[in-house]
Design an enzyme around this catalytic site. Structure first.
Site, PDB file in Angstrom:
ATOM      1  N   ASP A  10       0.863  -1.186   0.000  1.00 10.49           N
ATOM      2  CA  ASP A  10       0.000   0.000   0.000  1.00 10.49           C
ATOM      3  C   ASP A  10       0.898   1.233   0.000  1.00 10.49           C
ATOM      4  OD1 ASP A  10      -2.349   1.643   0.314  1.00 10.49           O
ATOM      5  OD2 ASP A  10      -1.825   1.865   2.423  1.00 10.49           O
ATOM      6  N   SER A  11       0.299   2.381  -0.254  1.00 10.01           N
ATOM      7  CA  SER A  11       1.055   3.628  -0.190  1.00 10.01           C
ATOM      8  C   SER A  11       1.514   3.934   1.246  1.00 10.01           C
ATOM      9  CB  SER A  11       0.188   4.771  -0.694  1.00 10.01           C
ATOM     10  OG  SER A  11      -1.013   4.818   0.051  1.00 10.01           O
ATOM     11  N   CYS A  73      -3.749  -0.934  -2.121  1.00 12.91           N
ATOM     12  CA  CYS A  73      -4.036   0.500  -2.275  1.00 12.91           C
ATOM     13  C   CYS A  73      -5.016   0.703  -3.441  1.00 12.91           C
ATOM     14  CB  CYS A  73      -2.715   1.201  -2.569  1.00 12.91           C
ATOM     15  SG  CYS A  73      -2.857   2.954  -2.887  1.00 12.91           S
ATOM     16  N   GLU A 157      -5.802   8.796   9.930  1.00 13.97           N
ATOM     17  CA  GLU A 157      -4.421   8.641  10.433  1.00 13.97           C
ATOM     18  C   GLU A 157      -4.226   9.368  11.758  1.00 13.97           C
ATOM     19  OE1 GLU A 157      -1.138   8.563   7.967  1.00 13.97           O
ATOM     20  OE2 GLU A 157      -2.109   7.090   6.666  1.00 13.97           O
ATOM     21  N   CYS A 189     -11.108   3.334  -0.658  1.00 16.54           N
ATOM     22  CA  CYS A 189      -9.828   3.812  -0.130  1.00 16.54           C
ATOM     23  C   CYS A 189      -9.514   2.981   1.103  1.00 16.54           C
ATOM     24  CB  CYS A 189      -9.921   5.292   0.234  1.00 16.54           C
ATOM     25  SG  CYS A 189      -8.423   5.916   1.026  1.00 16.54           S
ATOM     26  N   HIS A 191      -8.297   3.575   3.847  1.00 18.19           N
ATOM     27  CA  HIS A 191      -8.543   4.143   5.176  1.00 18.19           C
ATOM     28  C   HIS A 191     -10.028   4.171   5.563  1.00 18.19           C
ATOM     29  CE1 HIS A 191      -4.490   5.421   4.466  1.00 18.19           C
ATOM     30  NE2 HIS A 191      -4.404   6.056   5.613  1.00 18.19           N
TER      31      HIS A 191
END
Ligand code: DGL
Length: 277
Positions: A10-11, A73, A157, A189, A191
């Site tokens: 993932d990024s 991702c 985050e 996404c 997140h």
């Protein structure tokens, strides 16, 4: 039987939502995860840059002798999946197809009217139209409503998923979705699964939330079976994490995603490896 690890990347830290689901349904598999924490976010980068980053990561995962690659991702899946597939012999899956299939399967058909599917993701994912095109290809009659929600990533985050800030940001981005009577909303996404609680409150639980992470884990299980490369059943799988910046920060934020402390986190600047070749 094949004891090699599954490679997941993932990024940054968000792909741990996919690791969590893979671990839940495939407890005997080893996982090697790479998070490109030095170069996150990918969501506002251009296609050539994202493709280059992905190949550097794939080269690293190949040196770790992985048996398949999961692009956890959404942005990288949208912009680089085919490119990665052309550059490795390993089976590669992204998160888009599993999410799209789940949305079409789970969205209820109401009186045979067309399905209404929402998609939220980073700017790059939404701009690529990867989800929109795939949904239309599999169900030409469905209506798709897509919206970039870039602020959700830093909110998650910063551990603010259940805060007033999350609530206000949801209102700002998704107010226009309220009156649409969506059948399903794809969380496109890494997140966004951490915002499920706030999204359920926002939509009064009337919209089915599609978590690509769960669906991707099921697809990983299918690929392992189809290629006959599952790990033996009498073992406990292990997790190893590699990041391109600060293992300490990754451990801190990552424990929020996995709901347990992380050990075995190592620094791995993948671009150095590529330039040394
Ligand atoms: N992992 C990215 C995604 O799923 C979100 C974070 C980023 O922009 O890199 O699209």
């Amino acid at each position: 039987m094949d004891e090699r690890p599954i490679g997941v990347f993932d990024s940054g830290v968000g792909g741990l939502t996919v690791v969590k689901e893979i671990r839940a349904i495939l407890p005997t598999e080893d996982i090697v995860y790479f998070g490109d924490t030095a170069r996150v976010p990918y969501g506002n980068k251009s296609i050539p840059v994202i493709r280059r980053f992905c190949l550097e990561i794939v080269n690293f995962l190949e040196t770790m002798k992985v048996k398949m690659i999961v692009i956890a991702c959404n942005t990288a899946s949208a912009l680089a999946l085919d490119h990665v597939r052309r550059n490795t012999v390993l089976p590669v899956i992204g998160v888009i197809d599993p999410g799209v299939r789940a949305a079409l399967r789970k969205a209820p058909s109401v009186n045979d009217r067309e399905k209404k599917i929402g998609v939220i993701g980073t700017r790059a994912t939404i701009k690529s139209e990867a989800y929109q095109k795939r949904l239309k290809r599999l169900d030409s009659g469905c209506s798709v409503f897509a919206k970039p929600c870039p602020l959700f990533v830093p909110i998650v985050e910063e551990n603010l998923s259940d805060s007033i800030i999350a609530e206000q940001t949801l209102n700002m981005y998704l107010d226009e979705f309220r009156s649409l009577s969506l059948d399903a909303l794809i969380l496109a996404c890494t997140h966004y699964p951490l915002l499920k609680k706030s999204l359920d409150i926002f939509f009064d639980k009337k919209v089915i939330l599609i978590d690509s992470a769960e669906e991707t884990a099921l697809e990983v299980a299918e690929i392992l079976k189809a290629h006959r490369i599952s790990a033996p059943s009498e073992r406990n799988g292990t997790d190893e994490f590699y990041v391109s910046d600060s293992p300490e920060s990754f451990m801190l934020v990552g424990s929020q995603f996995l709901k347990h402390p992380l050990d075995k986190v190592f620094l791995e600047p993948v671009w150095q490896r590529t330039s040394e070749k």
